[in-house]
Design a protein around this motif. Structure first.
Motif, PDB file in Angstrom:
ATOM      1  N   HIS A  55       1.015  -1.167  -0.043  1.00 58.35           N
ATOM      2  CA  HIS A  55      -0.032   0.008  -0.139  1.00 58.35           C
ATOM      3  C   HIS A  55       0.737   1.207  -0.080  1.00 58.35           C
ATOM      4  O   HIS A  55       2.054   1.340   0.642  1.00 58.35           O
ATOM      5  N   THR A  56       0.508   2.394  -0.609  1.00 57.53           N
ATOM      6  CA  THR A  56       1.136   3.475  -0.707  1.00 57.53           C
ATOM      7  C   THR A  56       1.231   4.039   0.903  1.00 57.53           C
ATOM      8  O   THR A  56       2.330   4.907   0.934  1.00 57.53           O
ATOM      9  N   PHE A  57       0.307   3.706   1.672  1.00 58.69           N
ATOM     10  CA  PHE A  57       0.321   4.475   2.908  1.00 58.69           C
ATOM     11  C   PHE A  57       1.138   3.359   4.086  1.00 58.69           C
ATOM     12  O   PHE A  57       1.247   3.449   5.005  1.00 58.69           O
ATOM     13  N   ASN A  96      14.944   6.408   4.081  1.00 57.31           N
ATOM     14  CA  ASN A  96      15.078   5.889   2.686  1.00 57.31           C
ATOM     15  C   ASN A  96      13.817   5.370   2.159  1.00 57.31           C
ATOM     16  O   ASN A  96      13.070   4.415   2.876  1.00 57.31           O
ATOM     17  N   CYS A  97      13.307   5.862   1.047  1.00 60.62           N
ATOM     18  CA  CYS A  97      11.762   5.409   0.719  1.00 60.62           C
ATOM     19  C   CYS A  97      12.238   4.232  -0.217  1.00 60.62           C
ATOM     20  O   CYS A  97      11.034   3.704  -0.346  1.00 60.62           O
ATOM     21  N   TYR A  98      13.235   3.663  -0.348  1.00 61.22           N
ATOM     22  CA  TYR A  98      13.500   2.333  -0.899  1.00 61.22           C
ATOM     23  C   TYR A  98      13.431   1.420   0.231  1.00 61.22           C
ATOM     24  O   TYR A  98      13.355   0.292  -0.257  1.00 61.22           O
ATOM     25  N   THR A  99      13.641   1.594   1.227  1.00 57.31           N
ATOM     26  CA  THR A  99      13.705   0.784   2.347  1.00 57.31           C
ATOM     27  C   THR A  99      12.590   0.847   3.665  1.00 57.31           C
ATOM     28  O   THR A  99      12.776   0.320   4.778  1.00 57.31           O
ATOM     29  N   SER A 100      11.811   1.771   3.318  1.00 58.44           N
ATOM     30  CA  SER A 100      10.649   2.064   4.312  1.00 58.44           C
ATOM     31  C   SER A 100       9.377   2.479   3.531  1.00 58.44           C
ATOM     32  O   SER A 100       9.468   2.655   2.492  1.00 58.44           O
ATOM     33  N   GLY A 101       8.498   2.694   4.232  1.00 60.42           N
ATOM     34  CA  GLY A 101       7.109   3.349   3.694  1.00 60.42           C
ATOM     35  C   GLY A 101       6.836   2.019   2.600  1.00 60.42           C
ATOM     36  O   GLY A 101       6.951   0.770   2.855  1.00 60.42           O
ATOM     37  N   ASP A 126       8.925   6.963  -6.088  1.00 59.57           N
ATOM     38  CA  ASP A 126       8.082   7.641  -6.638  1.00 59.57           C
ATOM     39  C   ASP A 126       6.640   7.761  -6.524  1.00 59.57           C
ATOM     40  O   ASP A 126       5.904   8.261  -7.346  1.00 59.57           O
ATOM     41  N   THR A 127       6.230   7.219  -5.278  1.00 54.35           N
ATOM     42  CA  THR A 127       4.954   7.511  -4.827  1.00 54.35           C
ATOM     43  C   THR A 127       5.325   8.061  -3.618  1.00 54.35           C
ATOM     44  O   THR A 127       6.067   7.675  -2.619  1.00 54.35           O
ATOM     45  N   ASN A 128       4.523   9.661  -3.475  1.00 58.12           N
ATOM     46  CA  ASN A 128       4.486  10.123  -2.324  1.00 58.12           C
ATOM     47  C   ASN A 128       4.214   9.429  -1.011  1.00 58.12           C
ATOM     48  O   ASN A 128       3.296   8.589  -1.150  1.00 58.12           O
ATOM     49  N   PRO A 129       5.130   9.471   0.081  1.00 58.24           N
ATOM     50  CA  PRO A 129       4.491   8.934   1.238  1.00 58.24           C
ATOM     51  C   PRO A 129       3.061   9.546   1.918  1.00 58.24           C
ATOM     52  O   PRO A 129       3.057  10.803   1.472  1.00 58.24           O
ATOM     53  N   GLU A 130       2.386   8.500   2.730  1.00 59.42           N
ATOM     54  CA  GLU A 130       1.103   9.110   3.043  1.00 59.42           C
ATOM     55  C   GLU A 130       1.058   8.786   4.540  1.00 59.42           C
ATOM     56  O   GLU A 130       1.394   7.387   4.728  1.00 59.42           O
ATOM     57  N   VAL A 149     -12.939   5.747  -9.512  1.00 62.52           N
ATOM     58  CA  VAL A 149     -12.950   6.635 -10.647  1.00 62.52           C
ATOM     59  C   VAL A 149     -11.878   7.642 -10.547  1.00 62.52           C
ATOM     60  O   VAL A 149     -11.253   8.155 -11.504  1.00 62.52           O
ATOM     61  N   CYS A 150     -11.112   7.410  -9.457  1.00 65.17           N
ATOM     62  CA  CYS A 150     -10.193   8.506  -9.241  1.00 65.17           C
ATOM     63  C   CYS A 150      -8.516   7.670  -9.069  1.00 65.17           C
ATOM     64  O   CYS A 150      -7.386   8.293  -9.112  1.00 65.17           O
ATOM     65  N   MET A 151      -8.350   6.514  -9.203  1.00 64.49           N
ATOM     66  CA  MET A 151      -7.346   5.566  -9.345  1.00 64.49           C
ATOM     67  C   MET A 151      -6.970   5.612 -10.886  1.00 64.49           C
ATOM     68  O   MET A 151      -8.004   5.417 -11.728  1.00 64.49           O
ATOM     69  N   ASN A 152      -5.912   5.914 -11.107  1.00 59.72           N
ATOM     70  CA  ASN A 152      -5.321   5.882 -12.660  1.00 59.72           C
ATOM     71  C   ASN A 152      -3.885   5.566 -12.831  1.00 59.72           C
ATOM     72  O   ASN A 152      -3.346   5.593 -14.004  1.00 59.72           O
ATOM     73  N   ARG A 153      -3.287   5.108 -11.725  1.00 62.21           N
ATOM     74  CA  ARG A 153      -1.776   4.784 -12.167  1.00 62.21           C
ATOM     75  C   ARG A 153      -1.039   3.871 -11.313  1.00 62.21           C
ATOM     76  O   ARG A 153      -1.274   3.857  -9.840  1.00 62.21           O
ATOM     77  N   TYR A 154      -0.221   3.084 -12.032  1.00 60.09           N
ATOM     78  CA  TYR A 154       1.062   2.575 -11.342  1.00 60.09           C
ATOM     79  C   TYR A 154       2.177   3.384 -11.834  1.00 60.09           C
ATOM     80  O   TYR A 154       2.055   4.137 -12.894  1.00 60.09           O
ATOM     81  N   THR A 155       3.274   3.556 -11.112  1.00 64.44           N
ATOM     82  CA  THR A 155       4.282   4.590 -11.475  1.00 64.44           C
ATOM     83  C   THR A 155       5.343   3.684 -12.090  1.00 64.44           C
ATOM     84  O   THR A 155       5.545   2.506 -12.176  1.00 64.44           O
TER      85      THR A 155
END
Ligand SMILES: [Zn+2]
Length: 459
Positions: free
Chosen positions: A239-241, A249-254, A259-263, A292-298
């Motif tokens: 999950h993005t959250f 480090n966003c590659y080892t946490s979250g 390239d997905t903002n943490p939330e 209807v507002c989901m539209n992407r994988y990065t």
């Protein structure tokens, strides 16, 4: 109608599913459900986050459970096709049906979303070049529709270990079960990095009423994005959250993706929201927002998906070529050779690379032709006396300075100079253009024909 027993079990399972989710590190606001879901005894997603102890931690890789190294080695360069089998597990009273048409539309939605197809809700995403098709052969090699149906109340209520009786070899098939999904809109039992990919329990489970386009659950979960989300988990995405704002480090946490903002928390609607010092990734399939507002994988999620397939599901997807760019649309008609000419593109969708090569196959022999382009798509059969289909709308631009010839093989390779396009056209990052070859053909009298159309979203 769902029975009281079902509601009771659903409540228990929903509580279990929630308890298994690691709480975000920072929860400032929001709720883990909505009135819509709560009134139906549902949770958005029952996929558990990592459960410490007891689970098999699969070998490290560039896309392990705890980290991602999304190098260019995982950039899509050909289509990988996954074969899907649906198991529709209805209650013994018949409720819980998913029609063949809804199964077919769900496959369409997966392809629209994972391939960011132009003209669909999923167009803004990154093209993972992962394709889905319904099985045409069962594990014994017999013809099949790819949709199996059973009347069994226990299985309908997600119990009884149905997968031990029903699974088609999960090494080779994506098994999607449609039932009550233990009170979630959907779930997978584990990410492949954190479970037993290939075992009978390896599967996607979807709430039967949320499967397919215009599904009977109704808005906001009726456009098939539940399965898009769960297949994201099935292919290794968090999950993005996950882990809230993360820790450095966003590659080892979250969510192990940068390239997905943490939330801090999941988002449940389409409204803009921010946390962790950024806007929340509400358009990402791995959030909890409305269909209807989901539209992407990065891009980085795409590379993690491709890495996961290589390392944890090596027998699942079949490479089927199509290494080119763009998305084909709008078939043409047979030509004087009894063939339908095709147009493909290779190179780079990055305009500044100036690296596009169009290839035509199966055209008429030794005829001239031109590449055409437009920002608009069309579909006009036998336009202006042609045998072909015009797949472009107005205004249309012709590469008139580049007269092409199909030669003795009926093929063309053409690499336009993107720095000197006809009529002063400039491709800009973010633009989508559509292309088609027009060529001369002769059937008793001179006529013409066309290839199919191909759409390219430039970066
Ligand atoms: Zn989920």
């Amino acid at each position: 109608m769902r029975s009281l027993l079902t509601l009771f079990l659903t409540g228990l399972c929903a509580a279990t599913a929630l308890a298994q989710q690691a709480p975000p590190t920072s929860r400032t606001s929001g709720s883990l459900t909505t009135p819509f879901l709560a009134s139906r005894g549902l949770v958005r997603c029952g996929t558990p986050e990592m459960v410490s102890g007891g689970w098999n931690f699969n070998p490290p890789s560039d896309c392990s459970y705890n980290s991602t190294n999304p190098t260019a080695a995982y950039e899509p360069d050909e289509i990988w096709e996954i074969t899907v089998v649906f198991h529709i597990l209805r209650d013994s009273n018949g409720s819980g049906n998913v029609t063949d048409a809804r199964c077919h539309s769900q496959i369409d939605i997966l392809n629209e979303d994972f391939q960011a197809m132009a003209g669909t809700l999923g167009a803004p995403g990154y093209d993972t070049m992962v394709q889905f098709k319904l099985a045409t052969l069962d594990p014994s090699g017999n013809a099949t529709t790819g949709i199996n149906r059973h009347l069994n109340s226990t299985w309908h209520n997600d119990g009884g270990g149905y997968y031990n009786s029903l699974a088609w070899d999960p090494h080779n098939y994506l098994n999607i079960y449609c039932n009550e999904a233990s009170g979630a809109l959907g779930y997978v039992p584990y990410l492949p990095q954190n479970g037993s990919p290939g075992s009978n329990s390896d599967r996607v489970v979807a709430y039967w009423a949320a499967v397919g386009r215009n599904a009977p659950i109704g808005p906001p979960y009726n456009q098939g994005r539940t399965v898009t989300h769960e297949v994201g988990h099935y292919l290794g995405l968090h999950h993005t959250f996950n882990g809230g704002c993360g820790s450095g480090n966003c590659y080892t946490s979250g969510d192990r993706i940068c390239d997905t903002n943490p939330e801090a928390n999941p988002n449940f609607s389409c409204g803009n929201s921010s946390s962790c010092g950024n806007s929340d990734p509400i358009s990402n399939y791995m959030d909890y927002t409305d269909d209807v507002c989901m539209n992407r994988y990065t891009l980085e999620q795409t590379r993690r998906i491709r890495c996961t397939l290589q390392h944890y599901r090596p027998n699942l997807a079949e490479p089927i070529g199509g290494g080119g760019l763009g998305t084909s649309y709008c078939q043409s008609n047979l030509n004087s050779r009894g063939l339908m000419a095709t147009l493909t593109v290779a190179g780079s969708a990055t305009v500044s690379d100036n690296d596009l090569t169009f290839t035509v196959d199966d055209a008429a022999l030794n005829q001239f032709g031109y590449l055409l382009m437009s920002v608009n798509q069309g579909n006009v059969n036998n336009f202006g006396g042609s045998m072909g289909v015009l797949c472009l709308g107005s205004p249309m631009i012709r590469f008139s300075s580049n007269v092409l010839n199909t030669g003795s093989a009926g093929t063309v390779d053409f690499s336009p100079n993107l720095n000197n396009l006809p009529q002063g056209t400039v491709f800009a990052p973010g633009d989508t253009w559509n292309f088609q070859l027009w060529y001369r053909d002769v059937v008793l009298n001179p006529t013409s024909n066309t290839t199919d159309g191909i759409s390219i979203s430039f970066q």
